[in-house]
Motif scaffolding. Sequence first.
Motif: not given
Length: 433
Positions: A379-391, A397-400
């Motif tokens: 499992p790896r999360l992009s910085r963008s996805l982490r930013s979205f989760i935080e905001a 959240v799904y990572v397909v």
Amino acid sequence: MDMSTYRVMLRLNPWIEDKFAWPGYAVRHLPENYIVRALGPELSKDKVTLIIGPRQAGKSTLAWKAISNSHNPFIFINCEEQILKEACSSPALFLDEMDKLVPDAAGYFFEEAQHLEEAGLFLKGLVDLKPGKKILVTGSSSYHLKSKTRESLAGRAIRHVLLPFGFRELVPVNRSETVVRMKAQEIWSELALYGGYPEVWLSTSKQDVLGRLTEAFVLRDASDLYHIKNSSAFRKLMKLAASQVGNLTNYSSFAENLGISVNTVTQYLSILEESHIIRLVPPFAGGKRAEITSRPKIFFLDNGIRNYLFGGFDDLANRGDSGQLMENLVFSELCKSLNMLNDQIYYWRSTSGAEVDFVLESGNQLVGVEVKSGAMKRPRLSRSLRSFIEAYKPDKVYVVNNELEMSINVQGIEVIFIPGSQFFVKDGEFSGG
């Protein structure tokens, strides 16, 4: 009713003279290998049941299926018949004629109602006269049902959007888990290349059928229904749109490449969207000032049409646009799984460059969807996805991806890694949260 109209009606409704012809006549319109659709239209005596969607998506078949079990017959009106179009000019006169012709009819089935001059006004008139019968309508284009009437069907219609076959409609049921998983992967790959139009899916010459479908839309619908004079520019715009799947639209660039005005580009894209060929996905702002882009992204509602226009049909492992295909396929399946009339699909992008492929709003729930075409081992999360989760603290959240299946917790939010071929397998597997 004059003799010519009667003869056409009798040809379409043989049970008018032979009461034993129904319901066998309706059943004959169903293919032997009928694939059950996820959509089940609810027929009402108080409202129009309206099935809209692209041409050849199976609207007529679904309609015949919906009425095939009716004890009393439905009156079938093919709205492409000129003489029947004239008969549908007055709701009151139409009902009077039909009551005299078949007083015990259960309802009326209008096929391809966009061909009526005042489709919306006519249907509104039928409902307002309260005939006590069910009214079932199919239409290839909501554009025409809206543009050819002075009044809206708001509050008088139950709308259903029928798209080509969805993944869950094609995956076998009542099989072992292993069989379902293997078959699901095969179907997922097939949808990525050829899409889900019924005729395409059931054909052994998929590319030829896709060609006919696409050309029929360009040559017939664009010229005959939409009265587009510059069909060459319209065709080129479809190809440009296919090459830009998942990208921000640039109307000025399109106009320059095609030698037409920005207003014409906007009109053509609107027609493609209303005809259920593409969707223009707007950005998700969410009240954050950093997200100021207003340009939509382009996606196709069927991968097969997209690949016919641009990209071809090489295997996924041998092409450079596999990421675009995966993203477009996930989008089209989301459209088929969600309620397209109530749920919203966005993309998220901030001015700093952070981006999430899809943001779904369903009721009070917010769901993020990130699409990865490559193989994921961990499992790896992009910085963008982490930013979205935080905001935004989404509900889920799904990572397909192509391989990894597991879930982790990130800032108190469940993040689910799941292969595309498993994302939509079961009813309720994905429900917008």
